[in-house]
Design a protein around this motif. Structure first.
Motif, PDB file in Angstrom:
ATOM      1  N   ARG A 167      -1.200  -5.145   7.098  1.00 39.09           N
ATOM      2  CA  ARG A 167      -1.153  -4.611   5.739  1.00 39.09           C
ATOM      3  C   ARG A 167      -2.163  -3.473   5.564  1.00 39.09           C
ATOM      4  O   ARG A 167      -1.950  -2.541   4.799  1.00 39.09           O
ATOM      5  CB  ARG A 167      -1.468  -5.732   4.740  1.00 39.09           C
ATOM      6  CG  ARG A 167      -1.269  -5.336   3.306  1.00 39.09           C
ATOM      7  CD  ARG A 167      -1.536  -6.484   2.390  1.00 39.09           C
ATOM      8  NE  ARG A 167      -2.938  -6.901   2.424  1.00 39.09           N
ATOM      9  CZ  ARG A 167      -3.452  -7.819   1.630  1.00 39.09           C
ATOM     10  NH1 ARG A 167      -2.698  -8.434   0.758  1.00 39.09           N
ATOM     11  NH2 ARG A 167      -4.733  -8.148   1.717  1.00 39.09           N
ATOM     12  N   ALA A 168      -3.274  -3.547   6.296  1.00 38.51           N
ATOM     13  CA  ALA A 168      -4.287  -2.499   6.192  1.00 38.51           C
ATOM     14  C   ALA A 168      -3.923  -1.283   7.037  1.00 38.51           C
ATOM     15  O   ALA A 168      -3.955  -0.157   6.565  1.00 38.51           O
ATOM     16  CB  ALA A 168      -5.646  -3.050   6.598  1.00 38.51           C
TER      17      ALA A 168
ATOM     18  N   GLY B 147       0.814  -1.212   0.000  1.00 38.41           N
ATOM     19  CA  GLY B 147       0.000   0.000   0.000  1.00 38.41           C
ATOM     20  C   GLY B 147       0.850   1.266   0.000  1.00 38.41           C
ATOM     21  O   GLY B 147       0.564   2.225  -0.710  1.00 38.41           O
TER      22      GLY B 147
ATOM     23  N   ASN C 217      -1.232   1.757   6.395  1.00 38.45           N
ATOM     24  CA  ASN C 217      -1.568   2.902   5.541  1.00 38.45           C
ATOM     25  C   ASN C 217      -2.251   4.051   6.294  1.00 38.45           C
ATOM     26  O   ASN C 217      -2.650   5.019   5.675  1.00 38.45           O
ATOM     27  CB  ASN C 217      -2.488   2.443   4.415  1.00 38.45           C
ATOM     28  CG  ASN C 217      -1.880   1.335   3.602  1.00 38.45           C
ATOM     29  OD1 ASN C 217      -0.914   1.549   2.883  1.00 38.45           O
ATOM     30  ND2 ASN C 217      -2.414   0.126   3.739  1.00 38.45           N
TER      31      ASN C 217
ATOM     32  N   ASP D 107      -7.727  -1.971  -2.994  1.00 36.86           N
ATOM     33  CA  ASP D 107      -8.020  -1.392  -1.692  1.00 36.86           C
ATOM     34  C   ASP D 107      -6.777  -0.691  -1.143  1.00 36.86           C
ATOM     35  O   ASP D 107      -6.866   0.296  -0.437  1.00 36.86           O
ATOM     36  CB  ASP D 107      -8.450  -2.521  -0.748  1.00 36.86           C
ATOM     37  CG  ASP D 107      -8.973  -2.012   0.559  1.00 36.86           C
ATOM     38  OD1 ASP D 107     -10.101  -1.497   0.552  1.00 36.86           O
ATOM     39  OD2 ASP D 107      -8.266  -2.098   1.572  1.00 36.86           O
ATOM     40  N   LEU D 108      -5.604  -1.216  -1.496  1.00 37.69           N
ATOM     41  CA  LEU D 108      -4.351  -0.651  -1.000  1.00 37.69           C
ATOM     42  C   LEU D 108      -3.821   0.444  -1.917  1.00 37.69           C
ATOM     43  O   LEU D 108      -2.704   0.915  -1.729  1.00 37.69           O
ATOM     44  CB  LEU D 108      -3.307  -1.761  -0.833  1.00 37.69           C
ATOM     45  CG  LEU D 108      -3.641  -2.775   0.267  1.00 37.69           C
ATOM     46  CD1 LEU D 108      -2.744  -3.992   0.167  1.00 37.69           C
ATOM     47  CD2 LEU D 108      -3.502  -2.142   1.642  1.00 37.69           C
ATOM     48  N   GLY D 109      -4.606   0.810  -2.909  1.00 36.92           N
ATOM     49  CA  GLY D 109      -4.232   1.974  -3.701  1.00 36.92           C
ATOM     50  C   GLY D 109      -3.673   1.679  -5.080  1.00 36.92           C
ATOM     51  O   GLY D 109      -3.167   2.577  -5.742  1.00 36.92           O
TER      52      GLY D 109
END
Lengths: 402, 264
Positions: free
Chosen positions: A156-157, A109, A160, B170-172
């Motif tokens: 991982r979420a 991300g 960000n 979702d992570l861009g």
């Protein structure tokens, strides 16, 4: 259905206004209005197929709502692709990239946002420590256990710094013990990070333990959104009273010409008369009185206002509680919880069920709303519609709680 | 009694396996053996020599045809892989009108006899006035190898978890980055096996090539057929042995790589 109270003091991050979602002819989400507040842990609870995952996917951007409006920070998300939203998702099956190491998974991300390399490294190491997976950087997802994968998915979420974290039954695949442990960790993480968690689950216990507020959905309808204690103690609908915890439900109608001088509503049910709270119910209206087993009382003589007579069928010893099952004259089973010190009534004893009026909750089915919105609806003493404006039968059917 | 039975089963299975391997490998061994034969005639082994390997290097017609085969195979495989992979992704992901028909039509180049495919391609090229040569060869080879790429990639995609793409978005990651960074790497094994199939099919194709090539371009199988008329010389065996060795090395290497990866 109770109207969602306007958030006072706390700002809302996400506003969902009158949202409908159709898949072809299937009406998945029905006229849903909900505001999600800053820094809250909101659970969306409901049986499978109630539309909760669809709602979450609409927030993430994987599905588009058919009607209504969704605002994030006051901005409409209609044209915002998933990769343009400051929202991250933890998927039910983790969805870790199998061809990347744990480090690359978590860094993905940040890499997409073109964060500098040393900054990425710092944050990945930091977040790995936060989920207690130090030293796992160079492993691949296939080398991790379910619980570890779950932590990586969360790391991982949250690396960000999203404004909102969406979690789709993230603990569904874990065993009981690990689940309990992860519940506590998730709650701790949410407090520490101070971000909004929207947590989809079908497990009521999970929702009650972790949430600041619970939004209960049934057949596409948001039935109630309130703090866990309110959901349990003041269920808004018959479905919630039934779905959350154990309860004794008495289908009743307000007695004709009921005398309200004692401050109670005099009700009539198949099993006998009973007392409820005097609330905004009309005469002859069908309603359900919900009493939790621990608040249900019994006596050998009839109590004023109650005539629910039954016979003791069973006493079940469960260690911290004794469950007494009483069968009423109309065949309905009533559960009474007694604390272990109490001596349960002998089997086959005839007794009377009653409760303190303040301990009961009176609920309707969700279809009540439809009835009251119609003019000229007349119900008979069993709550059946006697004459009404022609209404869409399908709609009533699909919104009726089971 | 039972022991005896076991023994006879054992003997039978050994003998059976021996004949299976004999049928499979004896011809190959013969080719390699005769590539070292002193005699020009491939009837008796008269002595060991390496001279055919030297002669092969001087046989420019043979070598040129082999290079040409490599070029045709490389180009047609590349096109088949790109088009086939994208087609497989589209057919896996989207629902559209006529999808079932396209799916069924994909089998046609695989199931119709090669000779029919060759003739139909030839008449198509003639109708369109395309001069026969490397271009028509590449088009023809792409035609019959692309379905194989589509099938291998589709097979790989059927086990592919859509939520991985959603997670990346979702992570861009935008759609291009999702395709290049997530989808393609995960289906790479399918793409590679599809490419290997396409390449092999192209290299040793004779029938379709026979119809779709002109005088200007000759492929390796066509050249060998030409030699057959005048009797195969051992330098063809020499080149064949080298090709076999190269294939063998590639297969072993890929097996080792796969084994290492599975151990990881």
């Amino acid at each position: 259905m109770e109207k969602e109270p306007e958030p006072s003091g706390t700002n809302s991050v996400i506003e969902i206004k009158n949202v409908d979602k159709f898949y072809g002819d299937n009406h998945i989400v029905k006229n849903l209005t909900l505001s999600i507040r800053e820094r809250e842990f909101l659970s969306i609870l409901g049986p499978s197929g109630c539309g909760k995952t669809t709602l979450l996917r609409m927030l993430a951007g994987f599905e588009h709502h058919t009607k209504g409006e969704i605002l994030i920070n006051g901005e409409s998300i209609d044209d915002k692709e998933p990769f343009k939203r400051n929202i991250n998702t933890v998927f039910q099956n983790y969805a870790l990239f199998p061809h990347m190491t744990i480090y690359s998974n978590i860094a993905y991300g940040l890499k997409m946002k073109r964060v500098k390399k040393d900054e990425i490294e710092k944050r990945v190491i930091e977040v790995l420590a936060m989920v207690r997976l130090e030293g796992f950087e160079n492993r691949y997802p296939s080398q991790l256990s379910g619980g570890q994968k779950q932590r990586v998915a969360i790391a991982r979420a949250i690396v960000n710094n999203p404004q909102v974290l969406l979690l789709d039954e993230p603990l569904g695949a874990l065993d009981m013990k690990l689940r309990k442990q992860m519940q506590i960790e998730l709650k701790r993480l949410q407090r520490k990070l101070g971000i909004t968690f929207v947590y989809v689950t079908h497990d009521q216990e999970e929702a009650l333990t972790m949430s600041d507020r619970i939004a209960v959905m049934n057949r596409g309808v948001l039935e109630q959104c309130a703090p866990p204690s309110d959901i349990y103690e003041k269920p808004g609908t018959k479905f919630i009273a039934d779905f959350i915890g154990e309860s004794n439900l008495f289908e009743s109608v307000v007695e004709d010409g009921s005398d309200s001088t004692d401050g109670n509503a005099h009700l009539f049910s198949e099993g006998g008369t009973l007392l409820g709270k005097l609330e905004q119910f009309e005469e002859n209206e069908l309603l359900y009185v919900c009493v939790r087993p621990e608040k249900t009382l019994y006596s050998l003589a009839s109590v004023d206002g109650f005539s629910l007579c039954g016979i003791v069928r069973e006493n079940i010893y469960l260690g911290n509680v004794i469950k007494t099952i009483v069968v009423l004259t109309n065949g309905q089973e009533v559960k009474i919880n007694l604390s272990p010190g109490q001596v349960p009534p002998a089997i086959e004893t005839v007794l009377y069920i009653y409760w303190n009026v303040k301990d009961c909750v009176m609920v309707r089915t969700i279809s009540h709303r439809i009835f009251t919105e119609l003019e000229k609806v007349k119900l008979n003493e069993y709550g059946e519609v006697m004459e009404a404006e022609p209404i869409n039968k399908e709609e009533v059917k699909s919104q009726e709680a089971p | 009694m039972e022991r005896q039975n076991n023994l006879s089963v054992k003997i039978f299975s050994r003998v059976f396996s021996f004949f299976v391997f004999l049928f499979l490998y004896a011809p190959i061994v013969v080719v390699i053996l005769f590539s070292f034969n002193v005699s020009k005639r491939n009837i008796v082994f008269e002595g060991f020599t390496l001279k055919w390997y030297g002669e092969m290097l001087n046989n420019s017609a043979l070598l040129n045809s082999f290079y040409n085969s490599l070029i045709v195979a490389a180009v047609s495989t590349t096109i088949a892989v790109i088009v086939g992979t994208l087609a497989a992704i589209a057919m896996h992901r989207y629902k559209f009108k006529g999808k079932g028909i396209i799916d069924a039509l994909m089998y046609v180049p695989i199931v119709i006899p090669e000779i029919v495919l060759g003739i139909s391609l030839l008449s198509s090229f003639a109708l369109a006035n395309v001069p026969l040569g490397n271009i028509t060869l590449i088009i023809a080879h792409t035609t019959f190898s692309m379905p194989f790429v589509v099938f291998t990639v589709k097979a790989r995609l059927s086990g592919f978890d859509r939520s991985l793409e959603e997670a990346a978005m979702d992570l861009g990651a935008n759609r291009i980055k999702v395709l290049l960074g997530i989808t393609i790497p995960i289906i790479t094994p399918g793409i590679i096996s599809g490419a290997a199939l396409a390449f092999t099919l192209s290299i040793d194709d004779f029938v379709v090539s026979f119809f779709t090539t002109g005088a200007s371009s000759v492929t390796f199988p066509l050249k060998i057929m030409e030699f057959v008329r005048s009797g195969i010389r051992p330098d063809v065996y020499a080149l064949s042995s080298i090709i076999m060795l190269a294939t063998f090395i590639v297969v072993i290497a890929s097996q080792v790589a796969a084994y290492r990866k599975s151990k990881e």
